[in-house]
Design a protein around this motif. Structure first.
Motif, PDB file in Angstrom:
ATOM      1  N   LEU A 228      39.120   6.373 -31.220  1.00  0.00           N
ATOM      2  CA  LEU A 228      40.337   5.579 -31.307  1.00  0.00           C
ATOM      3  C   LEU A 228      40.022   4.089 -31.426  1.00  0.00           C
ATOM      4  O   LEU A 228      39.209   3.564 -30.675  1.00  0.00           O
ATOM      5  N   GLU A 229      40.672   3.433 -32.386  1.00  0.00           N
ATOM      6  CA  GLU A 229      40.670   1.975 -32.463  1.00  0.00           C
ATOM      7  C   GLU A 229      42.134   1.551 -32.396  1.00  0.00           C
ATOM      8  O   GLU A 229      42.887   1.774 -33.350  1.00  0.00           O
ATOM      9  N   LEU A 230      42.538   0.978 -31.269  1.00  0.00           N
ATOM     10  CA  LEU A 230      43.956   0.800 -31.004  1.00  0.00           C
ATOM     11  C   LEU A 230      44.379  -0.661 -31.073  1.00  0.00           C
ATOM     12  O   LEU A 230      43.575  -1.566 -30.952  1.00  0.00           O
ATOM     13  N   GLY A 231      45.662  -0.871 -31.253  1.00  0.00           N
ATOM     14  CA  GLY A 231      46.212  -2.207 -31.431  1.00  0.00           C
ATOM     15  C   GLY A 231      46.097  -3.065 -30.186  1.00  0.00           C
ATOM     16  O   GLY A 231      45.947  -2.582 -29.072  1.00  0.00           O
ATOM     17  N   GLY A 232      46.183  -4.345 -30.377  1.00  0.00           N
ATOM     18  CA  GLY A 232      46.078  -5.282 -29.265  1.00  0.00           C
ATOM     19  C   GLY A 232      45.481  -6.586 -29.745  1.00  0.00           C
ATOM     20  O   GLY A 232      45.235  -6.785 -30.923  1.00  0.00           O
ATOM     21  N   LYS A 233      45.242  -7.479 -28.820  1.00  0.00           N
ATOM     22  CA  LYS A 233      44.669  -8.779 -29.158  1.00  0.00           C
ATOM     23  C   LYS A 233      43.387  -8.992 -28.378  1.00  0.00           C
ATOM     24  O   LYS A 233      43.328  -8.735 -27.170  1.00  0.00           O
ATOM     25  N   ASP A 234      42.366  -9.461 -29.066  1.00  0.00           N
ATOM     26  CA  ASP A 234      41.123  -9.813 -28.390  1.00  0.00           C
ATOM     27  C   ASP A 234      41.276 -11.162 -27.701  1.00  0.00           C
ATOM     28  O   ASP A 234      42.076 -12.005 -28.105  1.00  0.00           O
ATOM     29  N   ALA A 235      40.483 -11.354 -26.675  1.00  0.00           N
ATOM     30  CA  ALA A 235      40.475 -12.668 -26.001  1.00  0.00           C
ATOM     31  C   ALA A 235      39.927 -13.728 -26.947  1.00  0.00           C
ATOM     32  O   ALA A 235      39.020 -13.464 -27.738  1.00  0.00           O
ATOM     33  N   PHE A 236      40.484 -14.918 -26.884  1.00  0.00           N
ATOM     34  CA  PHE A 236      40.012 -16.044 -27.687  1.00  0.00           C
ATOM     35  C   PHE A 236      39.655 -17.166 -26.727  1.00  0.00           C
ATOM     36  O   PHE A 236      40.546 -17.760 -26.109  1.00  0.00           O
ATOM     37  N   CYS A 239      36.273 -23.331 -25.540  1.00  0.00           N
ATOM     38  CA  CYS A 239      35.440 -24.077 -24.587  1.00  0.00           C
ATOM     39  C   CYS A 239      35.938 -25.523 -24.429  1.00  0.00           C
ATOM     40  O   CYS A 239      36.668 -26.043 -25.284  1.00  0.00           O
ATOM     41  N   GLU A 240      35.512 -26.146 -23.372  1.00  0.00           N
ATOM     42  CA  GLU A 240      36.014 -27.473 -23.009  1.00  0.00           C
ATOM     43  C   GLU A 240      35.700 -28.520 -24.071  1.00  0.00           C
ATOM     44  O   GLU A 240      36.483 -29.447 -24.303  1.00  0.00           O
ATOM     45  N   ASP A 241      34.565 -28.381 -24.731  1.00  0.00           N
ATOM     46  CA  ASP A 241      34.165 -29.385 -25.715  1.00  0.00           C
ATOM     47  C   ASP A 241      34.573 -29.002 -27.145  1.00  0.00           C
ATOM     48  O   ASP A 241      34.076 -29.568 -28.109  1.00  0.00           O
ATOM     49  N   SER A 242      35.482 -28.023 -27.287  1.00  0.00           N
ATOM     50  CA  SER A 242      35.884 -27.564 -28.620  1.00  0.00           C
ATOM     51  C   SER A 242      36.829 -28.544 -29.293  1.00  0.00           C
ATOM     52  O   SER A 242      37.519 -29.338 -28.629  1.00  0.00           O
ATOM     53  N   ASP A 243      36.862 -28.481 -30.603  1.00  0.00           N
ATOM     54  CA  ASP A 243      37.844 -29.211 -31.405  1.00  0.00           C
ATOM     55  C   ASP A 243      39.117 -28.371 -31.418  1.00  0.00           C
ATOM     56  O   ASP A 243      39.182 -27.335 -32.072  1.00  0.00           O
ATOM     57  N   LEU A 244      40.150 -28.792 -30.708  1.00  0.00           N
ATOM     58  CA  LEU A 244      41.355 -27.985 -30.547  1.00  0.00           C
ATOM     59  C   LEU A 244      42.095 -27.770 -31.864  1.00  0.00           C
ATOM     60  O   LEU A 244      42.711 -26.720 -32.073  1.00  0.00           O
ATOM     61  N   ASP A 245      42.044 -28.759 -32.750  1.00  0.00           N
ATOM     62  CA  ASP A 245      42.704 -28.589 -34.051  1.00  0.00           C
ATOM     63  C   ASP A 245      42.062 -27.451 -34.840  1.00  0.00           C
ATOM     64  O   ASP A 245      42.743 -26.624 -35.453  1.00  0.00           O
ATOM     65  N   VAL A 246      40.736 -27.410 -34.824  1.00  0.00           N
ATOM     66  CA  VAL A 246      40.014 -26.341 -35.519  1.00  0.00           C
ATOM     67  C   VAL A 246      40.273 -24.994 -34.841  1.00  0.00           C
ATOM     68  O   VAL A 246      40.514 -23.976 -35.498  1.00  0.00           O
ATOM     69  N   ALA A 247      40.237 -24.984 -33.505  1.00  0.00           N
ATOM     70  CA  ALA A 247      40.434 -23.741 -32.761  1.00  0.00           C
ATOM     71  C   ALA A 247      41.824 -23.163 -33.001  1.00  0.00           C
ATOM     72  O   ALA A 247      41.983 -21.947 -33.183  1.00  0.00           O
ATOM     73  N   ALA A 248      42.841 -24.016 -33.009  1.00  0.00           N
ATOM     74  CA  ALA A 248      44.209 -23.539 -33.215  1.00  0.00           C
ATOM     75  C   ALA A 248      44.371 -22.921 -34.595  1.00  0.00           C
ATOM     76  O   ALA A 248      44.992 -21.857 -34.755  1.00  0.00           O
ATOM     77  N   LYS A 249      43.800 -23.562 -35.608  1.00  0.00           N
ATOM     78  CA  LYS A 249      43.875 -23.010 -36.965  1.00  0.00           C
ATOM     79  C   LYS A 249      43.118 -21.694 -37.053  1.00  0.00           C
ATOM     80  O   LYS A 249      43.560 -20.750 -37.714  1.00  0.00           O
TER      81      LYS A 249
END
Length: 261
Positions: A228-236, A239-249
């Motif tokens: 079975l490969e079932l629906g859902g969302k993986d954790a994303f 990290c603290e030093d990430s570029d939030l604009d890039v991460a959101a996109k």
């Protein structure tokens, strides 16, 4: 036999009809696949590899046609559907070669006079039920390893995207008759019949959590193997030093892409 209309999600135009195969048609397909299994599991590895490579070659050769059909019935951009054909072809190539490399192993014995072997044997008829968001790639992920291991397959595409999968009847005719059987229909009719059939030895399903639970219960009652490969969302994780604009996109792109949009 009842028909299912296939609708272009962008224009809402009916672009085709497919049968809603019930238990009787599923039984015929499983019977053909079971009959083909006795010969397919004995095909030498190099011959099997050549046939699976031929499947890959035909997918590549028909990329434009297959991607166009999938775009009309699934709604994703043509460019992405062309990519999906390439990924699917690579899958058949990979498992064709893997079948040539491994059938089992030799393990250390407890006595000098003994030879201990592990030999891998195919299950028999695999029931493969595929969703609509990546119908060709997920079909390939299921069929590639199943066929390479010597199983035959009864395949049900999602009722929203069956037309591109049905085109594979021409691609799979390089395989012995009955090795891959394609049946169309709704989950509660065709899918249910595949899972319940006593001669399907393993069920491979990708889809929703609720349907996956139902299939798991049916397989448990029959002591039948299930993947079975079932629906859902993986954790994303951001990290603290990430570029939030890039991460959101990135998270938006990944979420919508895997939802088939």
């Amino acid at each position: 036999m009842k028909k299912i209309s296939v609708v272009n999600p962008a224009t809402e135009e009916v672009i085709g009809e497919v049968p809603d195969a019930g238990p009787e048609e599923v039984h015929k397909a499983v019977t053909r696949a079971k009959k083909a299994w006795d010969g397919w599991r004995k095909v030498p590895a190099h011959e099997k590899a050549e046939m699976l490579r031929e499947v890959a070659r035909r997918i590549k050769e028909n990329t434009d046609k297959l991607a166009t059909i999938l775009t009309k019935e699934g709604g994703k951009p043509l460019r992405e559907n062309k990519d999906e054909m390439g990924w699917g072809a690579s899958c058949f190539e990979f498992y064709g070669e893997l079948a040539r490399a491994s059938r089992g192993r030799v393990i250390p014995s407890t006595e000098a006079s003994q030879l201990n072997l592990v030999v891998k044997e195919p299950y028999g008829v695999v029931g493969a039920i595929v969703p609509w968001n990546y119908p060709i790639l997920l079909m390939s992920w299921k069929l590639g390893p199943a066929l390479a291991a010597g199983n035959t397959v009864v395949l049900k595409p999602a009722e929203q995207t069956p037309l591109s999968t049905l085109e594979f009847t021409k691609i799979f005719d390089c395989l012995p008759k009955g090795v891959v059987e394609i049946v169309t229909g709704l989950g509660e009719t065709t899918g249910e019949a595949i899972v319940r059939h006593p001669d399907t030895s393993l069920i491979a399903f990708t889809g929703s959590l609720s349907v996956g639970k139902h299939i798991a219960r049916l397989c448990a009652d029959q002591v039948k193997k299930v993947h079975l490969e079932l629906g859902g969302k993986d954790a994303f994780v951001v990290c603290e030093d990430s570029d939030l604009d890039v991460a959101a996109k990135a998270v938006a792109w990944a979420s919508f892409l895997n939802a088939g949009q």
